[in-house]
Design a protein around this motif. Sequence first.
Motif, mmCIF file in Angstrom:
data_model
loop_
_atom_site.group_PDB
_atom_site.id
_atom_site.type_symbol
_atom_site.label_atom_id
_atom_site.label_comp_id
_atom_site.label_asym_id
_atom_site.label_seq_id
_atom_site.Cartn_x
_atom_site.Cartn_y
_atom_site.Cartn_z
ATOM 1 N N LEU A 444 0.827 -1.216 0.000
ATOM 2 C CA LEU A 444 0.000 0.000 0.000
ATOM 3 C C LEU A 444 0.858 1.261 0.000
ATOM 4 C CD1 LEU A 444 -2.918 -1.052 2.386
ATOM 5 C CD2 LEU A 444 -2.847 -1.084 -0.099
ATOM 6 N N SER A 447 2.238 1.771 -3.510
ATOM 7 C CA SER A 447 1.119 2.082 -4.421
ATOM 8 C C SER A 447 0.641 3.516 -4.218
ATOM 9 C CB SER A 447 -0.060 1.136 -4.182
ATOM 10 O OG SER A 447 0.306 -0.179 -4.469
ATOM 11 N N ALA A 448 0.551 3.920 -2.946
ATOM 12 C CA ALA A 448 0.096 5.284 -2.653
ATOM 13 C C ALA A 448 1.078 6.299 -3.210
ATOM 14 C CB ALA A 448 -0.051 5.456 -1.136
ATOM 15 N N TRP A 449 2.374 6.010 -3.040
ATOM 16 C CA TRP A 449 3.415 6.904 -3.568
ATOM 17 C C TRP A 449 3.281 7.005 -5.096
ATOM 18 C CZ3 TRP A 449 9.435 5.838 -3.107
ATOM 19 C CH2 TRP A 449 10.133 6.980 -3.526
ATOM 20 N N ALA A 452 0.246 9.015 -6.161
ATOM 21 C CA ALA A 452 0.319 10.437 -5.822
ATOM 22 C C ALA A 452 1.422 11.168 -6.570
ATOM 23 C CB ALA A 452 0.535 10.584 -4.307
ATOM 24 N N LEU A 468 -5.436 2.777 -11.455
ATOM 25 C CA LEU A 468 -5.103 2.452 -10.061
ATOM 26 C C LEU A 468 -4.901 0.942 -9.896
ATOM 27 C CD1 LEU A 468 -4.744 3.551 -7.147
ATOM 28 C CD2 LEU A 468 -7.133 2.951 -6.769
ATOM 29 N N GLY A 561 -8.596 -0.294 -1.171
ATOM 30 C CA GLY A 561 -7.855 -0.145 -2.429
ATOM 31 C C GLY A 561 -8.584 -0.815 -3.576
#
Lengths: 580, 30
Positions: A444, A447-449, A452, A468, A561
């Motif tokens: 996570l 993936s978030a990095w 963003a 995504l 997610g």
Amino acid sequence: MMDLHGWIELGLFMAALFALTKPVGLHLARTLDAGGRTILDPVLKPMERLLYRLLRIEPTAEQDWRRYAYSLLAFSFAGLIFTYALLRLQHLLPLNPQRLGPVAPDLAFNSAASFSTNTNWQSYTGESTLSYFSQMVGLVFQQFASAAAGIAVAAALVRGLARQSVRTLGNFWVDLVRVTLYLLLPLSFLLAVFLVSQGVVQNFRPYTSVPGSASANSPSSRTPEQILPQGPAASQTAIKIVGTNGGGFFNANAAHPYENPTPLANFIQILAIFLIPSGLTYYLGRMVKNQRHGWAVWTAMAFLFLAAVLLCWRAESTGNPRWRESGVDAAEGNMEGKEVRFGVFDSVLFATVTTDASCGAVNSMHDSFTPLGGLIPLINIQLGEVVFGGVGSGLYGMIVFIVLAVFLTGLMVGRTPELLGKKIDAYDVKVSVLAVLVIVFSTLGFSAWAAASSWGRAGAANAGPHGLSEILYAFSSATGNNGSAFAGLNGNTAWYNITLALAMLCGRFLMIVPVLALAGHLALKKRLPPSAASFPVNGPIFIVILVGTIVIVGGLTFLPGLALGPIIEHFVMTGTSTVF
Amino acid sequence: MTDLLLIATAGLFFALSAVLVRAFGRMRRP
């Protein structure tokens, strides 16, 4: 349509897997016993002794969990550097008939991390980037070594459960040598010969040029010249499957006719992915002297596997309702990204098996699956690839879940948790939770990095929820050491190559360290005889609780997610007119 | 230079893993 052919094949697959579990498990028990005798001793024993002498290994000297872990880390680091150097210097090395240049630094780093962690994520295109020497020595060496290391860690954890009041877990170097010699080499050899018989290429020839010919439909135009790649594909394909590595010789992997030529080759490859992981459940039961426990674990895995296959099969055979609106014949289901010679069911079976295990070989493009069909491979990886799982990593991941399931059950009924006669204490639970959390944070977090940052978003071929999903799949696959991809994502950029490499290293080694700590702590304890207060770990209640623990832990962690990716995409496909 | 940086990154990761082994070994046990 979920047709009869698929049901028959699924039945045959389960029957064959069940039948092979015991013989493979017995062979594993002999292989993982330093003094065990196998039918291959007359041929391989001299080689084993020679290796011990050359590597200065004292086969009777056992290691505690820390020495075992240090040995594994040192071996993996040396292997990573070796492969990196080899890829960077391939233009100076032999067996390079296409005269391919050195691999770029970030791509070489990604590939070295990928193969030393048993991931086999491939940001490169095999036939246009790597020489035969790089593939055979740099990558295939790692495919054997990383698979053997995974099995060694599982064996150490099983010994931790089986032994009592001892500090030692075996010898990493002995396990590595014996698993490679007595298990992986013979199985790979047999599979490679079988694959050659089916038409998989195995040679050192330069690529074949096929001149264009007059088109049958329009005699005035000619088809373009074609280049047919060659190379030692059968030997790499065999260990890619047996060792649940997944790194194909060709870019199209098992969708390439030179790598997976016939329906029989396809079936045997799928079966071979689950062979060792399934046998390891029998090995677990035998070692802890509770064969019903081994079969209970097998049943929990089989249940999760069948549920995933059926859900994915239903989604793919239903297809996309928008095709019918557009007048497209969708009688065969969703055939986008699938080989016509395999069809929907063989693609679904391969996709489910390859992501239940940490294999990552593919015979269809997961990115082209329907949203719910693609959700299945994704969630299989996110559940920790414990449904049979990778060689070794599947079993040690499952034992971590068993510890958590036993702990939660103990909390519910107010008793001290106990597993196979060993009291589960705070230390065991802490290291087990850490092993699970490493996967969550890496998947996570990265993936978030990516979602963003402009570097991350630049790689996704699609915007919106599918984009995504592509990002989430990439970091799930890297952290879970799977290696398959939603191929719409272009991972061959410096940012992706390095972040994915780091995710692979975290997913492999930051999980193995707590697992070995758990093994070491369990080995110190006494095994108490079963009493009325013991929680039985071999019946239907245990299976239900284990499945529930896996699904709830995985579901709670990754559902948000998934809701933003494949689930919302499904509702867009079926319910609204907005297409991202 | 890039090669050295990448090798150092891998080295740092494995050194961190070795530190983790030590930390787990020292963690208080019941």
